[in-house]
Scaffold this motif. Sequence first.
Motif, short mmCIF file in Angstrom:
data_model
loop_
_atom_site.label_atom_id
_atom_site.label_comp_id
_atom_site.label_asym_id
_atom_site.label_seq_id
_atom_site.Cartn_x
_atom_site.Cartn_y
_atom_site.Cartn_z
N GLN A 31 -9.96 -3.92 8.69
CA GLN A 31 -8.83 -2.99 9.06
C GLN A 31 -9.36 -1.72 9.58
O GLN A 31 -10.46 -1.15 8.83
CB GLN A 31 -7.87 -2.75 8.08
CG GLN A 31 -7.30 -3.86 7.80
CD GLN A 31 -6.12 -3.68 6.55
OE1 GLN A 31 -5.24 -4.38 6.77
NE2 GLN A 31 -6.14 -2.64 5.81
N ARG A 121 0.86 -6.20 6.49
CA ARG A 121 0.13 -6.79 7.55
C ARG A 121 1.08 -7.61 8.27
O ARG A 121 1.64 -8.40 7.73
CB ARG A 121 -1.28 -7.41 7.10
CG ARG A 121 -2.24 -6.63 6.67
CD ARG A 121 -3.57 -7.38 6.39
NE ARG A 121 -4.60 -6.84 5.71
CZ ARG A 121 -5.00 -7.13 4.37
NH1 ARG A 121 -4.65 -8.28 3.87
NH2 ARG A 121 -5.91 -6.42 3.88
N PHE A 131 -1.34 -3.34 10.45
CA PHE A 131 -1.15 -2.88 9.08
C PHE A 131 -0.78 -1.42 8.82
O PHE A 131 -0.88 -0.64 9.70
CB PHE A 131 -2.51 -3.08 8.33
CG PHE A 131 -3.49 -1.93 8.36
CD1 PHE A 131 -3.46 -0.97 7.14
CD2 PHE A 131 -4.36 -1.95 9.48
CE1 PHE A 131 -4.23 0.19 7.63
CE2 PHE A 131 -5.26 -0.69 9.63
CZ PHE A 131 -4.97 0.17 8.66
N GLU A 133 -0.30 1.02 5.53
CA GLU A 133 -0.42 1.31 4.05
C GLU A 133 0.20 2.69 3.68
O GLU A 133 -0.25 3.64 4.41
CB GLU A 133 -1.80 1.19 3.49
CG GLU A 133 -2.27 -0.11 3.90
CD GLU A 133 -4.03 -0.25 3.06
OE1 GLU A 133 -4.61 0.79 2.45
OE2 GLU A 133 -4.51 -1.29 3.25
N SER A 143 -5.62 -4.77 12.28
CA SER A 143 -6.24 -5.92 11.37
C SER A 143 -6.91 -6.91 11.78
O SER A 143 -6.38 -7.48 12.94
CB SER A 143 -5.30 -6.13 10.16
OG SER A 143 -5.88 -6.89 9.08
#
Length: 146
Positions: A31, A121, A131, A133, A143
Motif C-alpha cells: 500500500q 480496502r 485503502f 486507515e 493498494s
Amino acid sequence: MKKLVFMVMIFFCGAMANAQAYTGKGDQKIQLGLSAWGYGTGVTGTYDYGLNKLISVGGGLNAYFSNYKDNDKDNRVFVFGRVNFHLNEALDLPAKWDIYPGVDVGVLGKDFGIGAHIGARYFFTEKIGVFAEVGNNGSLGVSFNL
C-alpha cells in the motif's frame, strides 16, 4: 462507438468480478498513500503478508513532512511492524472488500511508538484497489495485490 463502449464495460465488469481484497494464507499487499494525521503529514508505505484467513503481519514506513511529534525534526520517520485481523468471513463481506483492525509497533525518531488502526480496502481489479486507515495514524491511498 457504442460497441466499443459496451466491450470496455464488459471487460471492466469481468475484471471487477475476479477482484479479491484478502485471500488468507500467502496473500501479499503493498500500500502507498498519504498520511494526513497522527504524528504528522506525509507519505506512507506498508507491506502485509497473510498467515491465515484471519491474521496478516507486515511492516511499514511513514515519512512526515510537517507537524512532527513534539515539533522535533528527529521524529520525521516512523518505522514499524504491524499485525492485522481480517474480518471478511466474520462480517460476511463481498470478496472485493477487506475490513481489518490492527496494531503498529515501531520506532519514531528516538522514541518507541505503538498505535492502533482500523482499515478498509476495496479492489477494483484483481491487482489494484484503494485503502483508508484511521487510528493513531490515518492514511489514504492505493493498494496492490502481489
